[in-house]
Design a protein around this motif. Structure first.
Motif, PDB file in Angstrom:
ATOM      1  N   LEU A   3     138.151  36.037 -23.228  1.00  0.00           N
ATOM      2  CA  LEU A   3     137.796  34.866 -24.035  1.00  0.00           C
ATOM      3  C   LEU A   3     136.416  35.056 -24.647  1.00  0.00           C
ATOM      4  O   LEU A   3     136.211  34.808 -25.833  1.00  0.00           O
ATOM      5  N   GLU A   4     135.467  35.491 -23.825  1.00  0.00           N
ATOM      6  CA  GLU A   4     134.092  35.698 -24.291  1.00  0.00           C
ATOM      7  C   GLU A   4     133.911  37.171 -24.696  1.00  0.00           C
ATOM      8  O   GLU A   4     133.056  37.888 -24.184  1.00  0.00           O
ATOM      9  N   GLY A   5     134.748  37.602 -25.639  1.00  0.00           N
ATOM     10  CA  GLY A   5     134.833  39.019 -25.968  1.00  0.00           C
ATOM     11  C   GLY A   5     133.544  39.670 -26.405  1.00  0.00           C
ATOM     12  O   GLY A   5     133.286  40.835 -26.086  1.00  0.00           O
ATOM     13  N   LYS A   6     132.701  38.931 -27.108  1.00  0.00           N
ATOM     14  CA  LYS A   6     131.487  39.529 -27.651  1.00  0.00           C
ATOM     15  C   LYS A   6     130.370  39.678 -26.614  1.00  0.00           C
ATOM     16  O   LYS A   6     129.335  40.257 -26.907  1.00  0.00           O
ATOM     17  N   MET A   7     130.582  39.163 -25.413  1.00  0.00           N
ATOM     18  CA  MET A   7     129.584  39.366 -24.364  1.00  0.00           C
ATOM     19  C   MET A   7     130.159  40.183 -23.199  1.00  0.00           C
ATOM     20  O   MET A   7     129.578  40.234 -22.116  1.00  0.00           O
ATOM     21  N   ALA A   8     131.287  40.859 -23.437  1.00  0.00           N
ATOM     22  CA  ALA A   8     131.958  41.584 -22.359  1.00  0.00           C
ATOM     23  C   ALA A   8     131.077  42.665 -21.750  1.00  0.00           C
ATOM     24  O   ALA A   8     131.001  42.809 -20.518  1.00  0.00           O
ATOM     25  N   GLU A   9     130.409  43.432 -22.575  1.00  0.00           N
ATOM     26  CA  GLU A   9     129.604  44.523 -22.019  1.00  0.00           C
ATOM     27  C   GLU A   9     128.412  43.991 -21.228  1.00  0.00           C
ATOM     28  O   GLU A   9     128.055  44.544 -20.177  1.00  0.00           O
ATOM     29  N   MET A  10     127.810  42.917 -21.691  1.00  0.00           N
ATOM     30  CA  MET A  10     126.699  42.330 -20.945  1.00  0.00           C
ATOM     31  C   MET A  10     127.164  41.855 -19.574  1.00  0.00           C
ATOM     32  O   MET A  10     126.475  42.048 -18.560  1.00  0.00           O
ATOM     33  N   LEU A  11     128.349  41.233 -19.522  1.00  0.00           N
ATOM     34  CA  LEU A  11     128.876  40.775 -18.240  1.00  0.00           C
ATOM     35  C   LEU A  11     129.132  41.953 -17.299  1.00  0.00           C
ATOM     36  O   LEU A  11     128.872  41.875 -16.097  1.00  0.00           O
ATOM     37  N   ASP A  12     129.627  43.056 -17.845  1.00  0.00           N
ATOM     38  CA  ASP A  12     129.832  44.252 -17.030  1.00  0.00           C
ATOM     39  C   ASP A  12     128.514  44.775 -16.468  1.00  0.00           C
ATOM     40  O   ASP A  12     128.436  45.168 -15.296  1.00  0.00           O
ATOM     41  N   LYS A  13     127.492  44.780 -17.285  1.00  0.00           N
ATOM     42  CA  LYS A  13     126.189  45.268 -16.832  1.00  0.00           C
ATOM     43  C   LYS A  13     125.599  44.350 -15.763  1.00  0.00           C
ATOM     44  O   LYS A  13     125.017  44.815 -14.781  1.00  0.00           O
ATOM     45  N   LEU A  14     125.740  43.052 -15.959  1.00  0.00           N
ATOM     46  CA  LEU A  14     125.218  42.105 -14.977  1.00  0.00           C
ATOM     47  C   LEU A  14     125.898  42.280 -13.623  1.00  0.00           C
ATOM     48  O   LEU A  14     125.277  42.092 -12.576  1.00  0.00           O
ATOM     49  N   ALA A  15     127.193  42.640 -13.649  1.00  0.00           N
ATOM     50  CA  ALA A  15     127.945  42.786 -12.406  1.00  0.00           C
ATOM     51  C   ALA A  15     127.396  43.892 -11.518  1.00  0.00           C
ATOM     52  O   ALA A  15     127.694  43.931 -10.324  1.00  0.00           O
ATOM     53  N   ALA A  16     126.589  44.781 -12.075  1.00  0.00           N
ATOM     54  CA  ALA A  16     125.966  45.828 -11.270  1.00  0.00           C
ATOM     55  C   ALA A  16     124.779  45.308 -10.476  1.00  0.00           C
ATOM     56  O   ALA A  16     124.323  45.965  -9.531  1.00  0.00           O
ATOM     57  N   ALA A  17     124.286  44.114 -10.861  1.00  0.00           N
ATOM     58  CA  ALA A  17     123.069  43.603 -10.235  1.00  0.00           C
ATOM     59  C   ALA A  17     123.249  42.291  -9.493  1.00  0.00           C
ATOM     60  O   ALA A  17     122.395  41.916  -8.687  1.00  0.00           O
ATOM     61  N   LYS A  18     124.350  41.577  -9.781  1.00  0.00           N
ATOM     62  CA  LYS A  18     124.529  40.254  -9.159  1.00  0.00           C
ATOM     63  C   LYS A  18     126.006  39.883  -9.188  1.00  0.00           C
ATOM     64  O   LYS A  18     126.793  40.510  -9.906  1.00  0.00           O
ATOM     65  N   PRO A  19     126.404  38.851  -8.440  1.00  0.00           N
ATOM     66  CA  PRO A  19     127.810  38.426  -8.477  1.00  0.00           C
ATOM     67  C   PRO A  19     128.200  37.887  -9.855  1.00  0.00           C
ATOM     68  O   PRO A  19     127.497  37.054 -10.424  1.00  0.00           O
TER      69      PRO A  19
END
Length: 331
Positions: free
Chosen positions: A100-116
């Motif tokens: 749904l939030e396609g344009k922020m997908a990569e940012m969400l992936d990167k955040l997942a390396a540092a936090k839930p």
């Protein structure tokens, strides 16, 4: 975690990466480390619907906010610098998922390396997801339109928060039980009022295809001018075929959406009029975003109540004054 790819990335992904580098260069990364508000964990949601799940479960035990507010289209939403800071400051991030939030997908992936980072739709059974033709293999992300599916997402949020903050697990369970009961009652109400719509009129025509889960749950044929994403375009042939549907079935009303332009809907109305069939706008529906924060329609239950009551009334069904909980404005 998805490893960082050495291949070229999209403009939106590059923007997200540059935002992180800008923050680091400006010395803001240290200021953006996970923090608590008055001793409470900071939970950042992407959409209002997801924030509403968090509030239902966590109550006042957490500081909860949403990146996107009223009338915002998540399909095309691009992160701002302030959004990036908010995401990095959060203790945990919750998004809707299913691209749904396609344009922020990569940012969400990167955040997942540092936090839930938790996708609300990640707990839904695959066999209950809708896979539209021509959607690049992505399931339809508008799962909140079916309260029985969003109930599962609610329980998934409960479980995620209980794992993160086990001291509050009993409270989360009690809160989730109350919210789940509301969702169950909402589902029964929706089935009743939409079931009262005459068989021939059970066609829901909207600007984009955000209501397929609602249609499947309550026996409506759903026809969106655009596809599941507002990024798609509607061609002249599509408009003409939908005009023919309206005329042949004598559909009395079509619906605009609060987060999508009504340009294509107006073209349908004009096309039907040119063929001697009057079609009115049955109302404005909440599709990708809820109503004004602080109002009944600014909650998940209020959003769905507004939608099903508006649809049923415009298509000839029977609805009670004030809708599901008597809290809708007179119509």
């Amino acid at each position: 975690m998805i490893p960082e790819s050495p291949d070229p990335v999209s403009d939106a992904a590059s923007h997200n990466r540059r935002s992180v580098l800008v923050l680091a260069g400006a010395g803001l990364l240290s200021a953006a480390l996970p923090a608590t508000a008055a001793g409470k964990p900071v939970l950042q949601a992407t959409t209002g619907q997801v924030a509403d799940l968090l509030r239902a479960v966590a109550g006042d035990t957490a500081s909860i906010s949403s990146l996107m507010g009223e009338g915002i289209d998540p399909h095309s939403y691009k992160l701002t610098r302030a959004d990036t800071v908010a995401l990095m400051k959060a203790d945990a991030v919750f998004h809707s998922g299913l691209f749904l939030e396609g344009k922020m997908a990569e940012m969400l992936d990167k955040l997942a390396a540092a936090k839930p980072v938790h996708a609300a739709a990640s707990v839904l059974p695959g066999d209950r997801l809708i896979h539209p033709e021509g959607a690049d293999a992505h399931p339809d992300p508008h799962v909140w339109m079916d309260p029985t599916l969003w109930r599962l997402a609610l329980l998934g949020v409960r479980d995620k928060l209980s794992g993160l903050y086990p001291a509050n697990a009993a409270l989360y369970a009690a809160n989730a039980d109350r919210a789940a009961a509301d969702f169950d009652a909402l589902n029964l109400y929706a089935a009743k009022v939409l079931g009262s719509v005459p068989e021939k009129a059970r066609v829901l025509v909207t600007a984009h295809d955000a209501f397929s889960y609602l249609g499947r749950a309550y026996g409506l044929q759903v026809v969106g001018i655009q596809g599941i994403s507002t990024e798609s375009e509607a061609g002249l042939q599509r408009i003409e075929s939908m005009v023919a549907l309206l005329v042949d079935r004598k559909i009395p009303a079509v619906f605009v959406e609060t987060s999508v332009s009504d340009r294509n809907i107006q073209a349908l109305i004009q096309g039907a009029a040119a063929r001697g069939h009057k079609v009115s706008i049955g109302g404005s529906l909440y599709s990708d975003a809820m109503g004004t924060p602080g109002t009944y329609e600014g909650t998940y239950v209020g959003m769905i109540d507004h939608n099903v009551t508006t649809i049923a009334q415009a298509l000839g069904g029977t609805v009670p004054a004030g809708g599901f909980q008597g809290r809708l404005a007179a119509r």
